[in-house]
Design an enzyme around this catalytic site. Structure first.
Site, PDB file in Angstrom:
ATOM      1  N   TYR A  40     -25.305 -30.525 -14.790  1.00  0.00           N
ATOM      2  CA  TYR A  40     -26.692 -30.419 -14.352  1.00  0.00           C
ATOM      3  C   TYR A  40     -27.614 -30.369 -15.583  1.00  0.00           C
ATOM      4  O   TYR A  40     -27.151 -30.475 -16.719  1.00  0.00           O
ATOM      5  CB  TYR A  40     -26.852 -29.209 -13.412  1.00  0.00           C
ATOM      6  CG  TYR A  40     -26.032 -29.392 -12.145  1.00  0.00           C
ATOM      7  CD1 TYR A  40     -26.302 -30.457 -11.287  1.00  0.00           C
ATOM      8  CD2 TYR A  40     -24.962 -28.557 -11.835  1.00  0.00           C
ATOM      9  CE1 TYR A  40     -25.536 -30.667 -10.134  1.00  0.00           C
ATOM     10  CE2 TYR A  40     -24.196 -28.759 -10.695  1.00  0.00           C
ATOM     11  CZ  TYR A  40     -24.488 -29.818  -9.848  1.00  0.00           C
ATOM     12  OH  TYR A  40     -23.736 -30.040  -8.728  1.00  0.00           O
ATOM     13  N   GLN A  65     -27.985 -17.394  -9.551  1.00  0.00           N
ATOM     14  CA  GLN A  65     -27.871 -18.487 -10.522  1.00  0.00           C
ATOM     15  C   GLN A  65     -29.134 -19.352 -10.446  1.00  0.00           C
ATOM     16  O   GLN A  65     -29.429 -19.929  -9.403  1.00  0.00           O
ATOM     17  CB  GLN A  65     -26.636 -19.329 -10.225  1.00  0.00           C
ATOM     18  CG  GLN A  65     -26.335 -20.331 -11.336  1.00  0.00           C
ATOM     19  CD  GLN A  65     -25.122 -21.198 -11.056  1.00  0.00           C
ATOM     20  OE1 GLN A  65     -25.027 -21.787  -9.977  1.00  0.00           O
ATOM     21  NE2 GLN A  65     -24.220 -21.296 -12.014  1.00  0.00           N
ATOM     22  N   ARG A  84     -23.880 -19.668 -17.491  1.00  0.00           N
ATOM     23  CA  ARG A  84     -22.649 -20.392 -17.139  1.00  0.00           C
ATOM     24  C   ARG A  84     -22.621 -21.692 -17.919  1.00  0.00           C
ATOM     25  O   ARG A  84     -23.576 -22.472 -17.864  1.00  0.00           O
ATOM     26  CB  ARG A  84     -22.582 -20.670 -15.639  1.00  0.00           C
ATOM     27  CG  ARG A  84     -21.307 -21.421 -15.269  1.00  0.00           C
ATOM     28  CD  ARG A  84     -21.092 -21.511 -13.778  1.00  0.00           C
ATOM     29  NE  ARG A  84     -19.968 -20.656 -13.398  1.00  0.00           N
ATOM     30  CZ  ARG A  84     -19.223 -20.826 -12.305  1.00  0.00           C
ATOM     31  NH1 ARG A  84     -19.499 -21.795 -11.461  1.00  0.00           N
ATOM     32  NH2 ARG A  84     -18.215 -20.022 -12.030  1.00  0.00           N
ATOM     33  N   GLY A 133     -14.167 -17.950  -6.447  1.00  0.00           N
ATOM     34  CA  GLY A 133     -14.985 -18.737  -5.531  1.00  0.00           C
ATOM     35  C   GLY A 133     -14.293 -18.915  -4.198  1.00  0.00           C
ATOM     36  O   GLY A 133     -14.442 -18.115  -3.270  1.00  0.00           O
ATOM     37  N   ARG A 134     -13.476 -19.970  -4.115  1.00  0.00           N
ATOM     38  CA  ARG A 134     -12.908 -20.355  -2.823  1.00  0.00           C
ATOM     39  C   ARG A 134     -12.075 -19.263  -2.177  1.00  0.00           C
ATOM     40  O   ARG A 134     -12.078 -19.120  -0.950  1.00  0.00           O
ATOM     41  CB  ARG A 134     -12.110 -21.648  -2.987  1.00  0.00           C
ATOM     42  CG  ARG A 134     -13.013 -22.852  -3.191  1.00  0.00           C
ATOM     43  CD  ARG A 134     -12.283 -24.020  -3.771  1.00  0.00           C
ATOM     44  NE  ARG A 134     -11.855 -23.763  -5.147  1.00  0.00           N
ATOM     45  CZ  ARG A 134     -11.176 -24.618  -5.889  1.00  0.00           C
ATOM     46  NH1 ARG A 134     -10.820 -25.782  -5.381  1.00  0.00           N
ATOM     47  NH2 ARG A 134     -10.838 -24.312  -7.132  1.00  0.00           N
ATOM     48  N   PRO A 164     -20.892 -18.373  -8.080  1.00  0.00           N
ATOM     49  CA  PRO A 164     -21.975 -19.027  -7.340  1.00  0.00           C
ATOM     50  C   PRO A 164     -21.439 -20.232  -6.579  1.00  0.00           C
ATOM     51  O   PRO A 164     -20.679 -21.032  -7.139  1.00  0.00           O
ATOM     52  CB  PRO A 164     -22.941 -19.466  -8.448  1.00  0.00           C
ATOM     53  CG  PRO A 164     -22.100 -19.561  -9.692  1.00  0.00           C
ATOM     54  CD  PRO A 164     -21.021 -18.531  -9.532  1.00  0.00           C
ATOM     55  N   LEU A 197      -9.303 -21.068  -9.790  1.00  0.00           N
ATOM     56  CA  LEU A 197      -8.015 -20.870  -9.120  1.00  0.00           C
ATOM     57  C   LEU A 197      -7.388 -19.518  -9.416  1.00  0.00           C
ATOM     58  O   LEU A 197      -6.206 -19.422  -9.728  1.00  0.00           O
ATOM     59  CB  LEU A 197      -7.055 -22.004  -9.493  1.00  0.00           C
ATOM     60  CG  LEU A 197      -7.316 -23.335  -8.780  1.00  0.00           C
ATOM     61  CD1 LEU A 197      -6.386 -24.420  -9.303  1.00  0.00           C
ATOM     62  CD2 LEU A 197      -7.129 -23.185  -7.275  1.00  0.00           C
ATOM     63  N   ALA A 253     -26.282 -21.684  -6.873  1.00  0.00           N
ATOM     64  CA  ALA A 253     -27.271 -22.427  -7.656  1.00  0.00           C
ATOM     65  C   ALA A 253     -28.576 -22.497  -6.861  1.00  0.00           C
ATOM     66  O   ALA A 253     -28.614 -23.073  -5.778  1.00  0.00           O
ATOM     67  CB  ALA A 253     -26.764 -23.828  -7.953  1.00  0.00           C
TER      68      ALA A 253
END
Ligand SMILES: Cc1cc2nc3c(=O)[nH]c(=O)nc-3n(C[C@H](O)[C@H](O)[C@H](O)COP(=O)(O)O)c2cc1C
Length: 355
Positions: free
Chosen positions: A181, A99, A230, A323-324, A23, A301, A57
Protein backbone atom coordinates in the site's frame (compact mmCIF):
# COMPACT_ATOMS: atom_id res chain seq x y z
CA UNK A 1 2.50 -18.23 34.80
CA UNK A 2 3.44 -18.39 31.12
CA UNK A 3 4.93 -15.34 29.44
CA UNK A 4 2.04 -15.33 26.93
CA UNK A 5 -0.22 -14.19 29.75
CA UNK A 6 2.18 -11.82 31.47
CA UNK A 7 1.32 -8.13 31.14
CA UNK A 8 3.64 -5.96 29.09
CA UNK A 9 4.21 -2.23 28.92
CA UNK A 10 4.81 -0.74 25.48
CA UNK A 11 5.20 2.97 24.86
CA UNK A 12 3.56 3.92 28.13
CA UNK A 13 0.52 1.67 28.02
CA UNK A 14 0.01 -1.58 29.88
CA UNK A 15 -1.35 -4.55 27.93
CA UNK A 16 -2.78 -7.40 30.00
CA UNK A 17 -1.20 -10.20 27.96
CA UNK A 18 0.97 -10.60 24.85
CA UNK A 19 -1.79 -11.63 22.45
CA UNK A 20 -2.46 -9.12 19.70
CA UNK A 21 -5.22 -9.38 17.11
CA UNK A 22 -3.87 -8.57 13.65
CA UNK A 23 -5.63 -5.89 11.61
CA UNK A 24 -8.04 -7.52 9.17
CA UNK A 25 -10.24 -5.77 6.62
CA UNK A 26 -13.86 -6.78 6.99
CA UNK A 27 -15.36 -4.73 4.12
CA UNK A 28 -18.42 -3.96 6.23
CA UNK A 29 -18.46 -0.20 6.76
CA UNK A 30 -20.87 2.30 5.17
CA UNK A 31 -19.18 5.45 3.89
CA UNK A 32 -16.30 4.59 6.22
CA UNK A 33 -18.59 4.36 9.25
CA UNK A 34 -18.38 1.10 11.18
CA UNK A 35 -21.47 -1.08 11.36
CA UNK A 36 -23.12 -3.44 13.85
CA UNK A 37 -20.90 -6.13 12.39
CA UNK A 38 -17.83 -4.39 13.86
CA UNK A 39 -19.46 -4.10 17.27
CA UNK A 40 -20.01 -7.85 17.41
CA UNK A 41 -16.72 -8.75 15.71
CA UNK A 42 -14.43 -6.62 17.89
CA UNK A 43 -16.50 -7.16 21.03
CA UNK A 44 -16.25 -10.94 20.69
CA UNK A 45 -12.43 -10.85 20.53
CA UNK A 46 -12.31 -8.54 23.56
CA UNK A 47 -14.56 -10.94 25.49
CA UNK A 48 -12.30 -13.72 24.28
CA UNK A 49 -9.37 -12.22 26.15
CA UNK A 50 -7.20 -10.61 23.44
CA UNK A 51 -4.68 -8.23 25.05
CA UNK A 52 -4.50 -5.74 22.19
CA UNK A 53 -6.84 -5.50 19.22
CA UNK A 54 -5.63 -3.64 16.14
CA UNK A 55 -8.70 -2.60 14.16
CA UNK A 56 -8.48 -3.26 10.42
CA UNK A 57 -6.82 -0.98 7.84
CA UNK A 58 -8.85 2.21 8.21
CA UNK A 59 -8.74 4.86 5.52
CA UNK A 60 -7.25 8.26 6.31
CA UNK A 61 -9.17 9.64 3.31
CA UNK A 62 -11.90 8.37 0.97
CA UNK A 63 -9.38 7.74 -1.82
CA UNK A 64 -7.04 5.95 0.61
CA UNK A 65 -9.46 3.07 1.10
CA UNK A 66 -8.82 -0.33 -0.43
CA UNK A 67 -12.52 -0.59 -1.22
CA UNK A 68 -15.67 1.50 -0.80
CA UNK A 69 -16.55 -0.80 2.13
CA UNK A 70 -13.45 -0.01 4.25
CA UNK A 71 -13.63 1.75 7.60
CA UNK A 72 -12.50 5.35 7.64
CA UNK A 73 -11.46 7.76 10.36
CA UNK A 74 -11.03 10.99 8.44
CA UNK A 75 -14.32 12.40 9.80
CA UNK A 76 -15.80 13.19 13.21
CA UNK A 77 -18.81 11.00 12.34
CA UNK A 78 -16.56 7.97 11.79
CA UNK A 79 -14.68 8.64 15.04
CA UNK A 80 -17.95 8.98 16.97
CA UNK A 81 -19.15 5.62 15.63
CA UNK A 82 -16.00 3.92 16.98
CA UNK A 83 -16.49 5.32 20.50
CA UNK A 84 -18.98 2.80 21.97
CA UNK A 85 -17.19 -0.30 20.68
CA UNK A 86 -13.80 1.01 21.79
CA UNK A 87 -15.28 1.75 25.21
CA UNK A 88 -16.82 -1.72 25.47
CA UNK A 89 -13.63 -3.53 24.44
CA UNK A 90 -11.62 -1.49 26.93
CA UNK A 91 -14.13 -2.39 29.65
CA UNK A 92 -13.11 -6.03 28.98
CA UNK A 93 -9.51 -5.08 29.77
CA UNK A 94 -8.45 -5.11 26.10
CA UNK A 95 -6.22 -2.32 24.80
CA UNK A 96 -7.49 -0.88 21.52
CA UNK A 97 -5.43 0.05 18.49
CA UNK A 98 -6.36 1.11 14.99
CA UNK A 99 -4.41 0.72 11.77
CA UNK A 100 -4.29 3.98 9.80
CA UNK A 101 -3.97 3.29 6.11
CA UNK A 102 -3.73 4.64 2.60
CA UNK A 103 -3.93 2.02 -0.11
CA UNK A 104 -2.07 3.97 -2.84
CA UNK A 105 -2.06 2.17 -6.19
CA UNK A 106 -3.93 -0.79 -4.65
CA UNK A 107 -6.93 1.37 -3.66
CA UNK A 108 -10.32 1.37 -5.39
CA UNK A 109 -10.99 -2.37 -5.46
CA UNK A 110 -14.11 -4.41 -4.82
CA UNK A 111 -14.90 -6.48 -1.73
CA UNK A 112 -13.66 -10.08 -2.06
CA UNK A 113 -17.20 -11.49 -2.08
CA UNK A 114 -18.05 -9.20 -5.04
CA UNK A 115 -15.10 -10.68 -6.91
CA UNK A 116 -12.35 -8.33 -5.66
CA UNK A 117 -10.20 -6.66 -8.31
CA UNK A 118 -9.97 -3.02 -9.35
CA UNK A 119 -13.13 -0.90 -9.60
CA UNK A 120 -13.30 1.53 -12.50
CA UNK A 121 -14.60 5.05 -11.95
CA UNK A 122 -17.87 4.06 -13.71
CA UNK A 123 -18.22 1.19 -11.21
CA UNK A 124 -17.82 3.54 -8.23
CA UNK A 125 -14.03 3.48 -8.00
CA UNK A 126 -11.64 6.43 -8.09
CA UNK A 127 -8.28 7.63 -9.44
CA UNK A 128 -5.47 5.87 -7.56
CA UNK A 129 -2.18 7.55 -6.63
CA UNK A 130 1.35 6.29 -6.01
CA UNK A 131 4.95 7.51 -5.81
CA UNK A 132 5.49 6.56 -9.46
CA UNK A 133 3.13 5.87 -12.36
CA UNK A 134 3.66 2.11 -12.20
CA UNK A 135 0.74 -0.22 -11.88
CA UNK A 136 0.65 -3.21 -9.53
CA UNK A 137 -0.15 -5.62 -12.35
CA UNK A 138 -1.92 -5.72 -15.71
CA UNK A 139 -5.36 -5.75 -14.11
CA UNK A 140 -4.72 -2.54 -12.11
CA UNK A 141 -4.91 1.02 -13.45
CA UNK A 142 -1.80 3.16 -13.85
CA UNK A 143 -1.68 5.38 -10.75
CA UNK A 144 -1.21 9.13 -10.83
CA UNK A 145 2.31 10.07 -9.75
CA UNK A 146 1.95 12.07 -6.56
CA UNK A 147 3.11 15.68 -6.64
CA UNK A 148 4.16 17.81 -3.68
CA UNK A 149 0.57 18.83 -2.95
CA UNK A 150 -0.62 15.21 -2.97
CA UNK A 151 2.15 14.26 -0.56
CA UNK A 152 1.32 17.13 1.79
CA UNK A 153 -2.34 16.12 1.75
CA UNK A 154 -1.55 12.51 2.69
CA UNK A 155 0.60 13.70 5.60
CA UNK A 156 -2.24 15.94 6.82
CA UNK A 157 -4.74 13.10 6.38
CA UNK A 158 -2.69 10.77 8.59
CA UNK A 159 -2.28 13.51 11.23
CA UNK A 160 -6.00 14.38 11.22
CA UNK A 161 -6.94 10.71 11.42
CA UNK A 162 -4.60 10.18 14.38
CA UNK A 163 -6.36 13.05 16.13
CA UNK A 164 -9.74 11.43 15.45
CA UNK A 165 -8.41 8.06 16.69
CA UNK A 166 -7.46 9.70 19.97
CA UNK A 167 -10.91 11.27 20.26
CA UNK A 168 -12.48 7.85 19.62
CA UNK A 169 -10.57 6.52 22.64
CA UNK A 170 -7.94 4.36 20.94
CA UNK A 171 -4.81 3.54 22.96
CA UNK A 172 -2.56 2.77 19.99
CA UNK A 173 -2.28 3.82 16.36
CA UNK A 174 -0.54 1.57 13.91
CA UNK A 175 0.63 3.10 10.64
CA UNK A 176 0.19 0.71 7.75
CA UNK A 177 3.49 0.77 5.88
CA UNK A 178 3.24 -2.81 4.58
CA UNK A 179 1.61 -5.06 1.96
CA UNK A 180 2.20 -2.90 -1.10
CA UNK A 181 0.00 0.00 0.00
CA UNK A 182 0.97 3.66 -0.29
CA UNK A 183 3.72 4.00 2.32
CA UNK A 184 5.19 0.62 1.31
CA UNK A 185 5.12 1.85 -2.30
CA UNK A 186 7.35 4.74 -1.25
CA UNK A 187 9.65 2.45 0.78
CA UNK A 188 10.18 -0.17 -1.90
CA UNK A 189 12.58 0.37 -4.81
CA UNK A 190 10.23 -1.79 -6.91
CA UNK A 191 7.44 0.81 -6.89
CA UNK A 192 9.35 4.03 -6.12
CA UNK A 193 11.31 5.39 -9.09
CA UNK A 194 11.18 9.04 -8.01
CA UNK A 195 14.14 11.30 -8.53
CA UNK A 196 13.15 13.93 -5.95
CA UNK A 197 13.77 13.81 -2.18
CA UNK A 198 11.17 11.01 -1.81
CA UNK A 199 13.00 8.56 -4.08
CA UNK A 200 16.41 6.91 -4.43
CA UNK A 201 18.29 5.93 -1.30
CA UNK A 202 16.43 4.52 1.72
CA UNK A 203 16.62 7.80 3.62
CA UNK A 204 14.55 9.38 0.82
CA UNK A 205 12.15 6.47 0.36
CA UNK A 206 11.46 6.56 4.12
CA UNK A 207 10.88 10.32 4.13
CA UNK A 208 7.09 10.16 3.68
CA UNK A 209 6.70 7.73 6.60
CA UNK A 210 8.95 9.80 8.87
CA UNK A 211 7.14 13.01 7.90
CA UNK A 212 3.81 11.36 8.69
CA UNK A 213 5.10 10.37 12.12
CA UNK A 214 6.46 13.89 12.66
CA UNK A 215 3.07 15.40 11.77
CA UNK A 216 1.19 12.94 13.99
CA UNK A 217 3.44 13.81 16.91
CA UNK A 218 2.83 17.54 16.46
CA UNK A 219 -0.14 17.67 18.82
CA UNK A 220 -2.29 15.15 16.94
CA UNK A 221 -1.61 12.10 19.09
CA UNK A 222 -0.82 12.16 22.84
CA UNK A 223 2.79 11.68 23.88
CA UNK A 224 1.76 9.00 26.39
CA UNK A 225 0.13 6.76 23.77
CA UNK A 226 2.28 4.56 21.50
CA UNK A 227 2.65 4.58 17.74
CA UNK A 228 3.28 1.24 16.02
CA UNK A 229 4.33 0.75 12.41
CA UNK A 230 3.54 -2.34 10.33
CA UNK A 231 6.19 -2.96 7.69
CA UNK A 232 6.83 -5.50 5.01
CA UNK A 233 10.28 -6.58 6.18
CA UNK A 234 11.06 -7.99 2.73
CA UNK A 235 9.45 -7.77 -0.70
CA UNK A 236 10.28 -11.42 -1.52
CA UNK A 237 11.64 -10.32 -4.92
CA UNK A 238 15.16 -9.77 -6.13
CA UNK A 239 16.25 -6.11 -5.92
CA UNK A 240 13.31 -5.42 -3.62
CA UNK A 241 13.21 -4.01 -0.09
CA UNK A 242 15.59 -6.12 2.00
CA UNK A 243 15.83 -7.17 5.63
CA UNK A 244 18.93 -4.98 6.02
CA UNK A 245 16.87 -2.00 4.88
CA UNK A 246 14.10 -3.05 7.27
CA UNK A 247 16.61 -2.96 10.14
CA UNK A 248 17.85 0.48 9.07
CA UNK A 249 14.29 1.75 8.74
CA UNK A 250 13.30 0.31 12.14
CA UNK A 251 16.28 2.04 13.74
CA UNK A 252 15.14 5.37 12.27
CA UNK A 253 11.56 4.69 13.39
CA UNK A 254 12.73 3.96 16.91
CA UNK A 255 14.60 7.29 16.93
CA UNK A 256 11.44 9.02 15.71
CA UNK A 257 9.52 7.72 18.74
CA UNK A 258 7.84 4.62 17.33
CA UNK A 259 7.33 1.96 20.04
CA UNK A 260 6.84 -1.27 18.09
CA UNK A 261 7.49 -2.69 14.64
CA UNK A 262 4.81 -5.07 13.45
CA UNK A 263 6.80 -7.39 11.17
CA UNK A 264 4.91 -8.61 8.14
CA UNK A 265 6.16 -9.05 4.58
CA UNK A 266 5.31 -8.98 0.88
CA UNK A 267 2.49 -7.37 -1.08
CA UNK A 268 4.43 -5.03 -3.36
CA UNK A 269 4.93 -7.35 -6.30
CA UNK A 270 2.54 -9.86 -7.85
CA UNK A 271 5.45 -12.15 -8.80
CA UNK A 272 6.81 -12.41 -5.23
CA UNK A 273 7.85 -15.91 -4.19
CA UNK A 274 6.83 -16.14 -0.56
CA UNK A 275 7.93 -19.08 1.50
CA UNK A 276 4.99 -19.62 3.83
CA UNK A 277 5.06 -21.99 6.83
CA UNK A 278 4.15 -21.81 10.54
CA UNK A 279 5.69 -18.62 11.90
CA UNK A 280 7.32 -17.82 8.53
CA UNK A 281 7.86 -14.13 9.34
CA UNK A 282 9.29 -14.59 12.82
CA UNK A 283 12.89 -14.55 11.60
CA UNK A 284 12.35 -11.00 10.35
CA UNK A 285 10.90 -9.93 13.71
CA UNK A 286 13.80 -11.45 15.64
CA UNK A 287 16.45 -9.79 13.48
CA UNK A 288 14.75 -6.38 13.73
CA UNK A 289 14.37 -6.74 17.50
CA UNK A 290 18.03 -7.69 17.91
CA UNK A 291 19.58 -5.25 15.48
CA UNK A 292 17.34 -2.19 15.83
CA UNK A 293 16.70 -2.70 19.55
CA UNK A 294 12.96 -2.04 19.29
CA UNK A 295 9.93 -4.04 20.43
CA UNK A 296 8.39 -6.21 17.70
CA UNK A 297 5.30 -8.25 17.07
CA UNK A 298 5.53 -11.52 15.16
CA UNK A 299 2.73 -12.59 12.84
CA UNK A 300 1.93 -15.30 10.30
CA UNK A 301 0.38 -18.72 10.80
CA UNK A 302 0.65 -18.73 14.58
CA UNK A 303 -2.12 -20.96 15.89
CA UNK A 304 -0.89 -23.07 18.83
CA UNK A 305 -0.65 -21.81 22.43
CA UNK A 306 2.66 -23.62 23.11
CA UNK A 307 4.19 -22.14 19.97
CA UNK A 308 2.90 -18.66 20.83
CA UNK A 309 4.44 -18.92 24.30
CA UNK A 310 7.74 -20.20 22.87
CA UNK A 311 7.95 -17.23 20.46
CA UNK A 312 7.97 -14.98 23.50
CA UNK A 313 10.10 -17.06 25.87
CA UNK A 314 12.77 -17.50 23.18
CA UNK A 315 13.00 -13.71 22.80
CA UNK A 316 11.87 -13.84 19.16
CA UNK A 317 9.13 -11.22 19.60
CA UNK A 318 7.49 -9.11 22.31
CA UNK A 319 3.90 -9.67 21.15
CA UNK A 320 2.33 -12.60 19.34
CA UNK A 321 -0.06 -11.44 16.68
CA UNK A 322 -2.80 -13.58 15.21
CA UNK A 323 -5.23 -13.07 12.38
CA UNK A 324 -7.12 -15.97 10.88
CA UNK A 325 -6.93 -18.15 13.99
CA UNK A 326 -8.80 -15.43 15.88
CA UNK A 327 -11.42 -15.32 13.12
CA UNK A 328 -11.92 -19.06 13.58
CA UNK A 329 -11.83 -18.89 17.32
CA UNK A 330 -12.53 -15.58 19.06
CA UNK A 331 -12.08 -17.24 22.46
CA UNK A 332 -8.56 -18.44 21.62
CA UNK A 333 -6.93 -16.60 24.57
CA UNK A 334 -9.36 -18.09 27.13
CA UNK A 335 -8.81 -21.59 25.73
CA UNK A 336 -5.04 -21.11 25.39
CA UNK A 337 -4.76 -20.13 29.05
CA UNK A 338 -6.62 -23.28 30.04
CA UNK A 339 -4.38 -25.40 27.80
CA UNK A 340 -1.24 -23.85 29.30
CA UNK A 341 -2.59 -24.18 32.85
CA UNK A 342 -2.75 -20.45 33.50
CA UNK A 343 -5.56 -19.02 35.58
CA UNK A 344 -6.71 -15.79 33.90
CA UNK A 345 -9.69 -13.59 34.51
CA UNK A 346 -12.78 -14.56 32.49
CA UNK A 347 -15.75 -12.33 31.71
CA UNK A 348 -17.94 -12.70 34.80
CA UNK A 349 -20.92 -13.56 32.61
CA UNK A 350 -19.02 -16.63 31.32
CA UNK A 351 -17.67 -17.86 34.66
CA UNK A 352 -19.91 -20.94 34.77
CA UNK A 353 -18.13 -22.16 31.65
CA UNK A 354 -14.65 -21.84 33.15
CA UNK A 355 -13.87 -25.39 34.20
C1 LIG B 1 -9.44 -11.29 6.09
C2 LIG B 1 -8.07 -10.67 6.23
C3 LIG B 1 -7.96 -9.30 6.17
C4 LIG B 1 -6.70 -8.68 6.35
N1 LIG B 1 -6.62 -7.31 6.39
C5 LIG B 1 -5.46 -6.72 6.75
C6 LIG B 1 -5.42 -5.34 7.07
O1 LIG B 1 -6.43 -4.64 7.10
N2 LIG B 1 -4.20 -4.81 7.38
C7 LIG B 1 -3.06 -5.56 7.42
O2 LIG B 1 -2.00 -5.03 7.71
N3 LIG B 1 -3.10 -6.89 7.19
C8 LIG B 1 -4.26 -7.49 6.90
N4 LIG B 1 -4.32 -8.85 6.77
C9 LIG B 1 -3.13 -9.66 7.12
C10 LIG B 1 -3.22 -10.07 8.60
O3 LIG B 1 -3.14 -8.96 9.45
C11 LIG B 1 -2.08 -11.07 8.96
O4 LIG B 1 -0.85 -10.41 8.85
C12 LIG B 1 -2.08 -12.31 8.10
O5 LIG B 1 -3.39 -12.84 7.98
C13 LIG B 1 -1.14 -13.38 8.66
O6 LIG B 1 -1.50 -13.76 9.94
P1 LIG B 1 -2.38 -15.09 10.26
O7 LIG B 1 -1.63 -16.25 9.63
O8 LIG B 1 -2.41 -15.18 11.75
O9 LIG B 1 -3.72 -14.91 9.66
C14 LIG B 1 -5.55 -9.48 6.55
C15 LIG B 1 -5.68 -10.87 6.56
C16 LIG B 1 -6.93 -11.47 6.44
C17 LIG B 1 -7.04 -12.97 6.54
Amino acid sequence: MRILFEPIEIGGIKIKNRIMMAPMCMYSANDGVISDFHTAHLGARALGGVGLIIVEATGVSPEGRISPYDCGIWSEKQAEAFKPVVKFCKSCGTAMGIQLAHAGRKASTNAPWFGGGPLSIEEGGWQVVAPSPLRFDESHPVPKEMDKGDIEKVIEDFAGSAKNADKAGFDVIEIHAAHGYLINEFLSPISNKRTDKYGGRLENRARLLLEIIGAIKKGNWPKNKPIFVRISAVDWVEDGFSLDEAVELSTALKESGVSLIDCSSGGIAPNAKMNVYFGYQLGFAKKIKERAGIAVSGVGLITKPEFADFILSSGTADMVEMGRELLRNPYWPLNAARKLGVDIEWPKQYLRAKI
